[in-house]
Design a protein around this motif. Structure first.
Motif, short mmCIF file in Angstrom:
data_model
loop_
_atom_site.label_atom_id
_atom_site.label_comp_id
_atom_site.label_asym_id
_atom_site.label_seq_id
_atom_site.Cartn_x
_atom_site.Cartn_y
_atom_site.Cartn_z
N THR A 103 -12.92 1.88 5.82
CA THR A 103 -13.00 3.33 5.68
C THR A 103 -14.03 3.65 4.60
OG1 THR A 103 -11.21 3.34 4.05
CG2 THR A 103 -10.59 3.73 6.34
N CYS A 104 -14.52 4.91 4.65
CA CYS A 104 -15.55 5.32 3.71
C CYS A 104 -14.97 6.28 2.68
CB CYS A 104 -16.70 6.00 4.46
SG CYS A 104 -18.16 6.30 3.40
N THR A 105 -15.28 6.02 1.43
CA THR A 105 -14.85 6.91 0.35
C THR A 105 -16.04 7.17 -0.57
OG1 THR A 105 -14.15 5.10 -1.11
CG2 THR A 105 -12.49 5.99 0.41
N GLN A 106 -16.07 8.35 -1.13
CA GLN A 106 -17.15 8.68 -2.05
C GLN A 106 -17.05 7.82 -3.31
OE1 GLN A 106 -18.34 12.74 -2.70
NE2 GLN A 106 -17.09 13.48 -0.97
N ALA A 107 -15.80 7.50 -3.69
CA ALA A 107 -15.62 6.70 -4.90
C ALA A 107 -16.22 5.31 -4.73
CB ALA A 107 -14.14 6.60 -5.24
N ALA A 108 -16.05 4.75 -3.51
CA ALA A 108 -16.58 3.41 -3.26
C ALA A 108 -18.06 3.46 -2.91
CB ALA A 108 -15.80 2.74 -2.14
N GLY A 109 -18.55 4.64 -2.57
CA GLY A 109 -19.96 4.78 -2.24
C GLY A 109 -20.29 4.29 -0.85
N GLY A 110 -19.29 4.20 0.02
CA GLY A 110 -19.55 3.76 1.38
C GLY A 110 -18.31 3.14 1.99
N CYS A 111 -18.51 2.30 3.02
CA CYS A 111 -17.40 1.68 3.74
C CYS A 111 -16.84 0.49 2.97
CB CYS A 111 -17.86 1.23 5.12
SG CYS A 111 -18.28 2.59 6.24
N THR A 112 -15.52 0.42 2.89
CA THR A 112 -14.85 -0.73 2.26
C THR A 112 -13.65 -1.14 3.10
OG1 THR A 112 -13.48 0.76 0.91
CG2 THR A 112 -15.53 -0.05 -0.08
N ASP A 113 -13.25 -2.43 2.94
CA ASP A 113 -12.06 -2.92 3.63
C ASP A 113 -10.84 -2.17 3.13
OD1 ASP A 113 -13.44 -4.82 5.11
OD2 ASP A 113 -13.26 -6.35 3.55
N THR A 114 -10.01 -1.69 4.06
CA THR A 114 -8.85 -0.88 3.70
C THR A 114 -7.62 -1.43 4.40
OG1 THR A 114 -10.32 1.06 3.57
CG2 THR A 114 -7.93 1.46 3.60
N ALA A 115 -6.74 -2.07 3.61
CA ALA A 115 -5.57 -2.75 4.18
C ALA A 115 -4.64 -1.78 4.88
CB ALA A 115 -4.82 -3.50 3.08
N THR A 116 -4.58 -0.53 4.43
CA THR A 116 -3.66 0.43 5.06
C THR A 116 -4.05 0.72 6.50
OG1 THR A 116 -4.97 2.24 4.12
CG2 THR A 116 -3.03 1.50 2.87
N GLN A 117 -5.28 0.41 6.87
CA GLN A 117 -5.70 0.60 8.26
C GLN A 117 -5.14 -0.49 9.17
OE1 GLN A 117 -6.78 3.84 7.65
NE2 GLN A 117 -8.03 3.35 9.45
N CYS A 118 -4.63 -1.57 8.53
CA CYS A 118 -4.05 -2.67 9.32
C CYS A 118 -2.55 -2.47 9.38
CB CYS A 118 -4.39 -4.02 8.69
SG CYS A 118 -6.16 -4.36 8.65
N ASN A 119 -2.11 -1.64 10.25
CA ASN A 119 -0.69 -1.32 10.41
C ASN A 119 -0.30 -1.52 11.86
OD1 ASN A 119 1.89 -0.35 10.40
ND2 ASN A 119 1.36 1.74 9.73
N ASN A 120 0.45 -2.62 12.07
CA ASN A 120 0.87 -2.90 13.45
C ASN A 120 2.25 -2.34 13.73
OD1 ASN A 120 2.54 -4.62 12.06
ND2 ASN A 120 1.64 -6.50 12.84
N GLY A 121 2.75 -1.51 12.82
CA GLY A 121 4.04 -0.89 13.04
C GLY A 121 5.22 -1.72 12.61
N ASN A 122 4.98 -2.97 12.19
CA ASN A 122 6.06 -3.86 11.77
C ASN A 122 6.03 -3.96 10.25
OD1 ASN A 122 7.87 -5.91 11.28
ND2 ASN A 122 7.20 -7.18 12.99
N CYS B 75 7.58 -5.76 8.43
CA CYS B 75 7.75 -7.13 7.95
C CYS B 75 6.45 -7.92 8.00
CB CYS B 75 8.84 -7.84 8.75
SG CYS B 75 10.48 -7.13 8.48
N ASN B 76 5.38 -7.23 8.34
CA ASN B 76 4.05 -7.84 8.29
C ASN B 76 3.24 -7.14 7.22
OD1 ASN B 76 3.89 -7.96 11.91
ND2 ASN B 76 4.85 -9.38 10.50
N VAL B 77 2.46 -7.90 6.50
CA VAL B 77 1.54 -7.33 5.52
C VAL B 77 0.14 -7.44 6.10
CG1 VAL B 77 0.61 -7.50 3.19
CG2 VAL B 77 3.04 -7.93 3.60
N GLY B 78 -0.48 -6.28 6.32
CA GLY B 78 -1.82 -6.28 6.89
C GLY B 78 -2.87 -6.56 5.84
N VAL B 79 -3.86 -7.34 6.23
CA VAL B 79 -4.98 -7.67 5.35
C VAL B 79 -6.27 -7.37 6.10
CG1 VAL B 79 -6.15 -9.48 4.04
CG2 VAL B 79 -3.65 -9.48 4.22
N CYS B 80 -7.17 -6.61 5.46
CA CYS B 80 -8.45 -6.26 6.08
C CYS B 80 -9.55 -7.09 5.42
CB CYS B 80 -8.73 -4.77 5.92
SG CYS B 80 -10.28 -4.23 6.69
N THR B 81 -10.26 -7.86 6.23
CA THR B 81 -11.35 -8.70 5.72
C THR B 81 -12.59 -8.49 6.58
OG1 THR B 81 -9.70 -10.36 5.06
CG2 THR B 81 -12.01 -11.06 5.10
#
Length: 694
Positions: free
Chosen positions: A484-503, A505-511
């Protein structure tokens, strides 16, 4: 003179009767018949190797199994242990290898010394028993050609309260191991002729008044003799009897779980009943066997495993739970299990869709793209790109007026500026190309064109100007995958919250824009909680149950060290004359208190429940040497020798009645004083220390 004193002492020791001691006592022990064909450690070839071999067993005895274990450094060659694994069955009930029998081992008071004795120089308790109920197995003989069963082992587990003067002497063949306080005290391993070992318990560092375990192990492993002799003044205790009929037994002597408790269900774990089970007896113990369903640890996040014919196998796919406002996508072990997708998905970038958790319906609304600048920015929505913004065009739809510059002022809106003839002649606004800005060079009088500034200062928009229409656009940046893109980051960065499979009991990791999932450990940092995760309810933390070790060490958890053990505290009996101890196999056991005198050679203790005190009394007659203040003259010695000889003769030839009569007459100092100088005040004109009651 010294020889006379020694003879006198021996005679007196033989002549003294300890009336407070029973004539005999019996301990029920375990016997295990062995047969060389089933256990080759018996009747092994001893033509080249024999004799006492110390070090065959480990120094420490397991207090829970109570079975000696073979030392890793054992000399098994000379010790004739030809099959190491089967050493484990010397003292264990293993159908097909051993045959159990209970046996009453009787200790008989030997003379008047307070020493109890087991003495059997032809010790064959399994003759015609055990495996030898089969006549074809009666093939072993002694030196005279007589049949005997030469292959068996004995196990005795008991306790004693240490008083301070105990001894234990053994002589016999073959293996003998004695453990006191679970430490090896007698080590006569190996196949050998009769061998001896004498120990004085004072050398073992025991504390008077404490109760210790005494465990005796004996094996007869080879023809052609079988002897056993024990001499001891240990007051061994039988605190309890198990359902096998064994003193201080744990049930393992007669119960073998695989054979005795088999329910013919390969998917249950069969276990012998505990000896502490209420109502258990020697006739009904098999009805108390337990059968626990086997659990399979292979279960993973997508597959159920269960017991099939005694082995763990896949039984079914795991059912993923239904989650609110989610639809099941798939179950993937590598992704952490059940994968879900949102139930409600927007059809385009200009529509918001929200799932109502109560009705599970998808509610749609239009995306609001209105921005904060209502004067100089036009906001709109592109179904593909979403919300976009463009600078407001202030030129009228009818077209620009000659020599007029149109602009927009923040907070004010569109404005016009009429150029003078010089300015207009230099840069005619109607001739300015799209996406260009006109500037009059006053030095040359020519119009200079430069690109319009499209930068809105937002790194998350792509700023462009349409060369045909001149419209400036600010389109949201399209990030890759889970970025996702944020002004604070100055562009696109990996965002773990975007990795949500609905479970949950899983921890999503964005790489690098790609999602991966790892199980949620739910670790709360507390070693005393078991952390788990449920797809419906999320993390849970339940108190850890630490396992016990035996029945005397209780599992306990510490926040600094996790699971550990604490000693069980047995409830002290309210009865003053009872004591209690904890046996790792049997739990808390109450038994009669032993009152320990300060001089156990001369006194015995009696517990008085009425006075709540221990009372101490002299043995009667008082043992020789207990009257410390007396000085024995030569005349007294001679008189005592005669009296001792008389007492010994009465005991030997007159039997118990004659001796009892002699002893009872002591209270009357013997009617004819000359008949017993032991109880004459001044025999042979000397002083007699034995005269009197103490």
């Amino acid at each position: 003179m010294e020889r006379t004193k020694s003879l006198l002492l021996c005679i007196l020791l033989l002549g003294i009767v300890y009336g407070q001691r029973p004539n005999s006592f019996t301990i029920s022990v375990s016997l295990f018949d062995q047969y060389p064909e089933y256990n080759p450690n018996f009747e092994a070839d001893n033509s080249r190797h024999s004799g006492v071999i110390p070090g065959l067993v480990n120094y420490n005895l397991d207090p829970i199994t109570k079975i000696p274990t073979l030392s890793p450094n054992a000399d098994t060659v000379d010790g004739l242990i030809v099959n190491k694994p089967k050493f484990a069955y010397f003292f264990a009930n293993q159908p097909g290898i051993t045959d159990f029998m209970s046996y009453d081992l009787t200790f008989t008071l030997s003379g008047s010394s307070g020493i109890y004795q087991v003495d059997n120089q032809v010790f064959f308790p399994f003759d015609y028993k055990g495996f030898d109920t089969d006549a074809s197995k009666r093939i072993y003989q002694d030196g005279d050609g007589n049949y005997h069963n030469f292959h068996f082992c004995m196990k005795m587990n008991s306790y004693f309260t240490y008083v301070g003067n105990e001894v234990f002497n053994f002589r016999g063949d073959d293996d003998v191991w004695v453990f006191i306080d679970n430490k090896l005290a007698v080590d006569l391993g190996g196949v050998h002729s009769a061998a001896s070992k004498n120990i004085t318990l004072k050398t073992l560092g025991l504390t008077a008044g404490n109760t210790y375990a005494f465990d005796f192990y004996y094996c007869e492993r080879h023809t052609t003799t079988s002897t056993i002799r024990i001499d001891t003044n240990l007051a061994v205790k039988c605190l309890t009897t198990d359902y096998c009929g064994i003193c201080n037994g744990d049930g393992s002597s007669c119960c073998n779980a695989a054979a005795s408790c088999n329910d013919n269900d390969p998917c249950t774990i069969d276990k012998c009943p505990s000896v502490t089970t209420p109502g258990i007896t020697s006739s009904n113990w098999k009805t108390f066997c337990t059968h626990t369903q086997m659990t399979c640890s292979q279960n993973n996040t997508c597959t159920n495993y269960g017991c099939v014919a005694g082995t763990c196998q896949k039984t079914s796919d795991k059912t993923c739970p239904a989650l609110s406002c989610k639809t099941l996508d798939k179950c993937d072990v590598s992704l952490g299990g059940c994968q879900y997708k949102p139930k409600c998905v927007a059809p385009d970038a200009c529509t918001n869709v929200v799932c109502n958790p109560t009705t599970q319906n998808c509610d749609s609304t239009t995306v609001n793209c209105n921005g904060t600048d209502k004067f100089c920015t036009d906001y709109s929505c592109d179904k593909t790109k979403g919300c976009i913004s463009n600078p407001k065009t202030c030129i009228p739809q009818t077209g620009a007026a000659p020599c007029t510059v149109y602009s927009c002022a923040a907070g004010v809106g569109c404005q016009t500026k009429l150029l003078n003839s010089t300015e207009c002649g230099c840069c005619d606004p109607t001739k300015t190309p799209k996406c260009k800005v006109a500037t009059c060079d006053t030095k040359t009088g020519t119009c200079v064109y430069s690109n319009v500034n499209t930068d809105d200062g937002n790194p998350c928009t792509v700023d462009t100007c349409d060369a045909t229409t001149g419209v400036i656009s600010h389109t949201p940046v399209k990030c890759s995958g889970c970025q996702t893109c944020t002004q604070a980051a100055g562009g696109c960065t990996d965002t773990a919250t975007q990795c949500n499979n609905g479970n949950v009991c899983n921890v999503g990791v964005c790489t690098n824009g790609t999602c991966s999932y790892v199980p949620n450990t739910c670790d709360d940092g507390n070693p005393c909680t078991d952390d788990s995760c449920d797809p419906l309810n999320g993390c849970a933390h339940t108190a850890t149950t630490c396992p016990d070790l035996g029945l005397c060490q209780i599992g306990a958890c510490s926040t600094t060290g996790g699971c550990g053990l604490t000693n069980r505290t047995c409830t002290q009996p309210t009865d003053f004359c009872q004591d209690v101890l904890c046996d790792p196999r049997l739990g808390c056991i109450t038994f009669a208190k032993t009152c320990v005198p300060s001089n156990p050679d001369c006194q015995y203790g009696v517990c008085n429940n009425g006075t709540q005190k221990c009372e101490f009394h002299d043995y009667s007659p008082l043992p020789f040497g207990c009257n410390k203040a007396a000085v024995i003259s030569t005349g007294v010695i001679a008189a005592i020798v005669v009296a001792g000889a008389v007492a010994l003769a009465i005991m030997i030839f007159g039997g118990k009645k004659g001796y009892d009569y002699w002893k009872n007459s002591r209270d009357h100092k013997i009617a004819s004083l000359n008949s017993n100088p032991l109880y004459t005040q001044n025999p042979a004109s000397g002083n007699n220390p034995m005269y009197g009651n103490n």
